[in-house]
Design a protein around this motif. Structure first.
Motif, PDB file in Angstrom:
ATOM      1  N   GLN A   1       0.844  -1.202   0.000  1.00 44.17           N
ATOM      2  CA  GLN A   1       0.000   0.000   0.000  1.00 44.17           C
ATOM      3  C   GLN A   1       0.871   1.241   0.000  1.00 44.17           C
TER       4      GLN A   1
ATOM      5  N   GLN B   1       0.347   5.283   0.577  1.00 46.26           N
ATOM      6  CA  GLN B   1      -0.580   6.308   1.041  1.00 46.26           C
ATOM      7  C   GLN B   1       0.029   7.671   0.767  1.00 46.26           C
TER       8      GLN B   1
ATOM      9  N   CYS C   1       4.535  10.149   0.697  1.00 44.67           N
ATOM     10  CA  CYS C   1       4.005   8.862   0.254  1.00 44.67           C
ATOM     11  C   CYS C   1       4.593   7.796   1.165  1.00 44.67           C
TER      12      CYS C   1
ATOM     13  N   TYR D   1       0.484  11.292  -7.982  1.00 47.49           N
ATOM     14  CA  TYR D   1       0.529   9.891  -7.582  1.00 47.49           C
ATOM     15  C   TYR D   1       1.967   9.474  -7.284  1.00 47.49           C
TER      16      TYR D   1
ATOM     17  N   TRP E   1       0.941   1.687  -7.210  1.00 50.20           N
ATOM     18  CA  TRP E   1       0.566   3.101  -7.248  1.00 50.20           C
ATOM     19  C   TRP E   1      -0.204   3.475  -5.989  1.00 50.20           C
ATOM     20  N   GLY E   2       0.018   4.697  -5.567  1.00 48.71           N
ATOM     21  CA  GLY E   2      -0.786   5.257  -4.499  1.00 48.71           C
ATOM     22  C   GLY E   2      -2.102   5.778  -5.059  1.00 48.71           C
ATOM     23  N   GLN E   3      -2.962   6.261  -4.184  1.00 46.54           N
ATOM     24  CA  GLN E   3      -4.311   6.663  -4.577  1.00 46.54           C
ATOM     25  C   GLN E   3      -4.371   8.072  -5.152  1.00 46.54           C
TER      26      GLN E   3
ATOM     27  N   THR F   1      -3.150  12.410  -4.715  1.00 42.62           N
ATOM     28  CA  THR F   1      -3.511  13.541  -3.865  1.00 42.62           C
ATOM     29  C   THR F   1      -3.597  14.777  -4.761  1.00 42.62           C
TER      30      THR F   1
END
Length: 116
Positions: free
Chosen positions: A2, A4, A21, A95, A106-108, A110
């Motif tokens: 994960q 973040q 991140c 990202y 990949w992160g979600q 921002t």
């Protein structure tokens, strides 16, 4: 694995933001992974903004050279993007990406919005 990502927001042109991140759930820490920050503006393709390799080599898009700095804290397993002298054209969803032999993650994303 994960990722973040956080730290985005609304800022006036000329201002600064620092994105973070944080990685978790991988046996490979960010210190031995290739990490990157990408961004995608509305109607445009996702593009590489900055990257840092496992050996510490950094690379920047021409549009952000001299304004953005990528760094990492292997103890915190976190990669950062310090963004200074922000411009309206920096507005995008940012990202983070982690790449190593385990795979690409990949992160979600921002949101960064720079007002003129």
């Amino acid at each position: 694995v994960q990722l973040q990502a956080f730290g985005g927001g609304l800022v006036q042109a000329g201002g600064s933001l620092r994105l973070s991140c944080a990685a978790s759930g991988s046996i490979f820490g960010i210190g031995i992974s290739n990490m990157g920050w990408y961004r995608q503006a509305p109607g445009k393709q996702r593009e590489l903004v900055a990257s840092i390799t496992s050996s510490g080599a950094t690379n920047y898009a021409d549009s952000v050279k001299g304004r953005f700095t990528i760094s990492r804290d292997s103890v915190k397993n976190t990669v950062y993007l310090q963004m200074n002298s922000l411009k309206p054209e920096d507005t995008a969803v940012y990202y983070c990406k982690k790449a190593d032999i385990e795979g690409n993650y990949w992160g979600q994303g921002t949101q960064v919005t720079v007002s003129s």
